[in-house]
Design a protein around this motif. Sequence first.
Motif, short mmCIF file in Angstrom:
data_model
loop_
_atom_site.label_atom_id
_atom_site.label_comp_id
_atom_site.label_asym_id
_atom_site.label_seq_id
_atom_site.Cartn_x
_atom_site.Cartn_y
_atom_site.Cartn_z
N LEU A 86 0.84 -1.20 0.00
CA LEU A 86 0.00 0.00 0.00
C LEU A 86 0.87 1.24 0.00
O LEU A 86 1.69 1.43 0.90
CB LEU A 86 -0.91 0.00 1.23
CG LEU A 86 -1.78 1.25 1.44
CD1 LEU A 86 -2.78 1.42 0.30
CD2 LEU A 86 -2.49 1.21 2.79
N VAL A 152 -6.71 4.13 -4.37
CA VAL A 152 -7.42 4.52 -3.15
C VAL A 152 -7.91 5.95 -3.38
O VAL A 152 -7.10 6.87 -3.50
CB VAL A 152 -6.50 4.45 -1.92
CG1 VAL A 152 -7.24 4.88 -0.67
CG2 VAL A 152 -5.93 3.05 -1.77
N GLN A 154 -10.24 9.24 -2.36
CA GLN A 154 -10.89 9.95 -1.27
C GLN A 154 -11.41 11.29 -1.79
O GLN A 154 -10.64 12.13 -2.23
CB GLN A 154 -9.89 10.16 -0.13
CG GLN A 154 -10.47 10.80 1.12
CD GLN A 154 -9.39 10.98 2.18
OE1 GLN A 154 -8.24 10.61 2.01
NE2 GLN A 154 -9.77 11.55 3.30
N ALA A 185 -9.68 -1.40 -1.13
CA ALA A 185 -9.18 -0.04 -1.36
C ALA A 185 -10.18 1.01 -0.89
O ALA A 185 -9.81 2.03 -0.31
CB ALA A 185 -8.85 0.16 -2.84
N ASP A 186 -11.47 0.75 -1.13
CA ASP A 186 -12.51 1.69 -0.69
C ASP A 186 -12.56 1.77 0.84
O ASP A 186 -12.74 2.86 1.40
CB ASP A 186 -13.87 1.26 -1.23
CG ASP A 186 -14.00 1.46 -2.73
OD1 ASP A 186 -13.17 2.22 -3.28
OD2 ASP A 186 -14.90 0.85 -3.35
N THR A 188 -10.09 1.30 2.78
CA THR A 188 -8.89 2.08 3.14
C THR A 188 -9.18 3.57 3.04
O THR A 188 -8.80 4.35 3.93
CB THR A 188 -7.73 1.72 2.20
OG1 THR A 188 -7.50 0.31 2.24
CG2 THR A 188 -6.46 2.45 2.61
N ALA A 189 -9.86 3.98 1.98
CA ALA A 189 -10.21 5.40 1.80
C ALA A 189 -11.13 5.87 2.92
O ALA A 189 -10.97 6.99 3.44
CB ALA A 189 -10.87 5.61 0.45
#
Length: 453
Positions: A86, A152, A154, A185-186, A188-189
């Motif tokens: 990441l 990722v 945001q 990934a979402d 994570t955001a």
Amino acid sequence: MSSSVSTSFPPIAVKSSSNAGYQVKPALKSQDFRHLLHRFSQEQVKIQELLGNLAYALRSFNNLNQFLELIPLVASTITDTDGAALFLAKGDGLKLEVCHCPIEGRHGISSQQIRHALERVITTSRDRPKSNLDSLVSEALGNQLHLFATSVVQKNVVVGRLYVFSRAAAYTLTETRQKLLRLVADQTAVALEQHNLAAQLLQKQRQDRELEIGAEIQRQLLPRSNPNIPGLDIAACCHAANRVGGDYYDFIRINHSDRWGIVIGDVMGKGVPAGLIMTMTRGMLRAEVFNGHSPSQILSHLNQAMYEDLEKSHRFLTMFYSEYDPASSCLRYSNAAHLPVLWWRSPKVQGLDTMGALIGLESNSEFEEGRVKLQPGDVLLYYTDGVTEATNQTADRFDEDQLRLCLQHACQQQYSAQQILEYISHRVQKFIGTTYYQDDMTLVILKVLERDR
């Protein structure tokens, strides 16, 4: 960078005893099919448990770094890859946030080599655009690994890149695996956004606390109660548009005598900067008053002392300073570009004013001085421009003419100083309606009492 969107399973290959090599097995036995179905079901349960645990960690996490440690582990597990990494944006650069690569020494590359290769990407990316991150990572890992990635995102801004990699030559990132990777990934955001919001909330709470402390200090610097000045009925109030304001008024006893300094001031602007300047002004003004100077000398000395600081801050100060002597009922005053004090003497309202520039405008400004002998029934109204510039919903202002009419009406009704203050405040509030105060608002009322009182 290789990728695949195929959702079909490849045929199961077995080795034949003939010279034909490998051939496709014609059919699966029922027990093999049940075994395959059971295995598939177990994989689905494992994936659901992993995503469920990640979602729980997202809901309950209080440490972003601990949560991010889970991301590559979950990403590589649910996509059935050998490892994951990441990258997150940090300022103008990049940071390898965390890397997961548990399998050592297969296909000629170790997890330590992978980590070192990815860490070198950060140094290389300083001389190349961040948009080339995929190619940089691919170059770093070489041809020994198959690399797949997703962003990722945001608030519609790419803030990182999540990579998974496999050593298996036949590995395929199916559409299902791509969706699972994007889901991680979402999340994570979302975690990054939660962390930012929590940090902003903490910062706001800290600022609110500091503002509350500043407001409390400023309230303590204003007079706690009106002084008992012989021959005067006094009322005063100060409303700040924000918790900390730039308006100021004070009553200062002059050298333990019966004479009193009465002052009102206004720093251009509002909020914390104006409040700090007004706090500094209060201390300097009191020092000048205790030295026994005249009103005009006090404003001149104050201007000289504060000029340099006010010039640097690009702010100015208006002030009306007066001195009242109960023995003679005489009021001496000097004005530094403040609004004139309104003076009611039946049957009309007039203004008390002198020539004088803003404090902080020029270092050598001169200030004139005036004098008036007050009589019983006279009323003086000191105020700041927050009163006359108060606006209603149609952008009309409560101007000086309306203030004069209010004062005249209240004086004709022979109101006390407190009643006059409440009447004017009520009329201003009624005028602006539901509109909030846009500026600090201060009023000081002095009413001269009859001699026998």
